[in-house]
Design a protein around this motif. Structure first.
Motif, PDB file in Angstrom:
ATOM      1  N   GLU A   1       5.857  19.287 -16.767  1.00 16.57           N
ATOM      2  CA  GLU A   1       7.175  19.262 -17.395  1.00 16.57           C
ATOM      3  C   GLU A   1       8.262  19.035 -16.341  1.00 16.57           C
ATOM      4  O   GLU A   1       8.251  19.646 -15.271  1.00 16.57           O
ATOM      5  CB  GLU A   1       7.420  20.593 -18.126  1.00 16.57           C
ATOM      6  N   GLY A   2       9.188  18.118 -16.645  1.00 18.25           N
ATOM      7  CA  GLY A   2      10.304  17.841 -15.748  1.00 18.25           C
ATOM      8  C   GLY A   2       9.964  16.992 -14.550  1.00 18.25           C
ATOM      9  O   GLY A   2      10.790  16.826 -13.656  1.00 18.25           O
ATOM     10  N   GLN A   3       8.756  16.424 -14.530  1.00 18.72           N
ATOM     11  CA  GLN A   3       8.333  15.605 -13.396  1.00 18.72           C
ATOM     12  C   GLN A   3       8.245  14.131 -13.776  1.00 18.72           C
ATOM     13  O   GLN A   3       8.076  13.768 -14.939  1.00 18.72           O
ATOM     14  CB  GLN A   3       6.967  16.038 -12.885  1.00 18.72           C
ATOM     15  N   SER A   4       8.330  13.303 -12.739  1.00 20.50           N
ATOM     16  CA  SER A   4       8.087  11.870 -12.876  1.00 20.50           C
ATOM     17  C   SER A   4       6.957  11.509 -11.931  1.00 20.50           C
ATOM     18  O   SER A   4       6.699  12.199 -10.947  1.00 20.50           O
ATOM     19  CB  SER A   4       9.346  11.080 -12.514  1.00 20.50           C
ATOM     20  N   ARG A   5       6.294  10.412 -12.244  1.00 24.22           N
ATOM     21  CA  ARG A   5       5.166   9.986 -11.415  1.00 24.22           C
ATOM     22  C   ARG A   5       5.016   8.471 -11.533  1.00 24.22           C
ATOM     23  O   ARG A   5       5.184   7.906 -12.596  1.00 24.22           O
ATOM     24  CB  ARG A   5       3.906  10.678 -11.885  1.00 24.22           C
ATOM     25  N   GLY A   6       4.692   7.833 -10.420  1.00 29.27           N
ATOM     26  CA  GLY A   6       4.446   6.399 -10.403  1.00 29.27           C
ATOM     27  C   GLY A   6       2.957   6.112 -10.454  1.00 29.27           C
ATOM     28  O   GLY A   6       2.149   6.906  -9.980  1.00 29.27           O
ATOM     29  N   PHE A   7       2.621   4.978 -11.049  1.00 33.73           N
ATOM     30  CA  PHE A   7       1.230   4.554 -11.177  1.00 33.73           C
ATOM     31  C   PHE A   7       1.152   3.052 -10.959  1.00 33.73           C
ATOM     32  O   PHE A   7       2.110   2.331 -11.222  1.00 33.73           O
ATOM     33  CB  PHE A   7       0.692   4.856 -12.586  1.00 33.73           C
ATOM     34  N   GLU A   8       0.001   2.602 -10.502  1.00 30.21           N
ATOM     35  CA  GLU A   8      -0.290   1.170 -10.497  1.00 30.21           C
ATOM     36  C   GLU A   8      -1.598   1.005 -11.234  1.00 30.21           C
ATOM     37  O   GLU A   8      -2.612   1.603 -10.867  1.00 30.21           O
ATOM     38  CB  GLU A   8      -0.371   0.612  -9.082  1.00 30.21           C
ATOM     39  N   ILE A   9      -1.556   0.225 -12.305  1.00 30.92           N
ATOM     40  CA  ILE A   9      -2.734   0.042 -13.138  1.00 30.92           C
ATOM     41  C   ILE A   9      -2.757  -1.399 -13.623  1.00 30.92           C
ATOM     42  O   ILE A   9      -1.733  -1.935 -14.027  1.00 30.92           O
ATOM     43  CB  ILE A   9      -2.739   1.051 -14.314  1.00 30.92           C
ATOM     44  N   ALA A  10      -3.911  -2.009 -13.520  1.00 36.69           N
ATOM     45  CA  ALA A  10      -4.082  -3.408 -13.929  1.00 36.69           C
ATOM     46  C   ALA A  10      -3.028  -4.298 -13.275  1.00 36.69           C
ATOM     47  O   ALA A  10      -2.508  -5.223 -13.893  1.00 36.69           O
ATOM     48  CB  ALA A  10      -4.045  -3.520 -15.449  1.00 36.69           C
ATOM     49  N   GLY A  11      -2.703  -4.007 -12.005  1.00 37.45           N
ATOM     50  CA  GLY A  11      -1.745  -4.817 -11.263  1.00 37.45           C
ATOM     51  C   GLY A  11      -0.293  -4.591 -11.635  1.00 37.45           C
ATOM     52  O   GLY A  11       0.586  -5.296 -11.150  1.00 37.45           O
ATOM     53  N   GLU A  12      -0.013  -3.610 -12.480  1.00 41.04           N
ATOM     54  CA  GLU A  12       1.351  -3.320 -12.934  1.00 41.04           C
ATOM     55  C   GLU A  12       1.826  -1.997 -12.335  1.00 41.04           C
ATOM     56  O   GLU A  12       1.091  -1.017 -12.314  1.00 41.04           O
ATOM     57  CB  GLU A  12       1.390  -3.188 -14.459  1.00 41.04           C
ATOM     58  N   LYS A  13       3.076  -1.963 -11.875  1.00 40.33           N
ATOM     59  CA  LYS A  13       3.690  -0.718 -11.411  1.00 40.33           C
ATOM     60  C   LYS A  13       4.391  -0.073 -12.599  1.00 40.33           C
ATOM     61  O   LYS A  13       5.193  -0.719 -13.277  1.00 40.33           O
ATOM     62  CB  LYS A  13       4.682  -0.993 -10.291  1.00 40.33           C
ATOM     63  N   LEU A  14       4.078   1.205 -12.837  1.00 35.43           N
ATOM     64  CA  LEU A  14       4.608   1.939 -13.973  1.00 35.43           C
ATOM     65  C   LEU A  14       5.169   3.269 -13.506  1.00 35.43           C
ATOM     66  O   LEU A  14       4.856   3.738 -12.423  1.00 35.43           O
ATOM     67  CB  LEU A  14       3.493   2.224 -14.986  1.00 35.43           C
ATOM     68  N   LEU A  15       5.969   3.887 -14.370  1.00 34.74           N
ATOM     69  CA  LEU A  15       6.395   5.250 -14.130  1.00 34.74           C
ATOM     70  C   LEU A  15       6.292   6.017 -15.435  1.00 34.74           C
ATOM     71  O   LEU A  15       6.434   5.445 -16.517  1.00 34.74           O
ATOM     72  CB  LEU A  15       7.815   5.329 -13.579  1.00 34.74           C
TER      73      LEU A  15
END
Length: 108
Positions: free
Chosen positions: A12-26
């Motif tokens: 709760e209250g957090q953000s996180r970055g991801f890279e999946i299938a060549g895409e940068k997401l948050l």
């Protein structure tokens, strides 16, 4: 849908970055709800964070672009301050179950 992570990875209250299938997401968890966006500022097309997983402003109530300080509503991705005011982050469908947090990339 593609699996981002285990449910407990995004508190709760957090953000996180991801890279999946060549895409940068948050992804952000706010008030028990999940929100996901492409990690791409509509102003310059660059990633929003300077440091890993640092997408929120100091109050953790808005998503902030570290480059130009643009501020986005967590709930809609709409830019409410900065050089891209009136534009929005690209929202992604997201859901959660016991197995993980899942996101749908458009066109996949």
């Amino acid at each position: 849908m593609l699996r981002l992570c285990a449910p407990d990875v995004l508190a709760e209250g957090q953000s996180r970055g991801f890279e999946i299938a060549g895409e940068k997401l948050l992804a952000v968890r706010k008030d028990g709800k999940l929100y996901a966006y492409r990690n791409r500022c509509p102003h310059r097309g660059i990633p929003l964070e300077w440091l890993p997983d640092q997408f929120l402003d100091h109050s953790a109530s808005l998503i902030q672009c570290a480059t130009h300080g643009a501020l986005f509503l967590i709930e809609s991705g709409e830019c409410v301050a900065g050089p891209c005011a009136g534009q929005s982050l690209q929202e992604l469908a997201i859901r959660e179950d016991e197995q993980g947090i899942w996101v749908e990339l458009a066109g996949r």
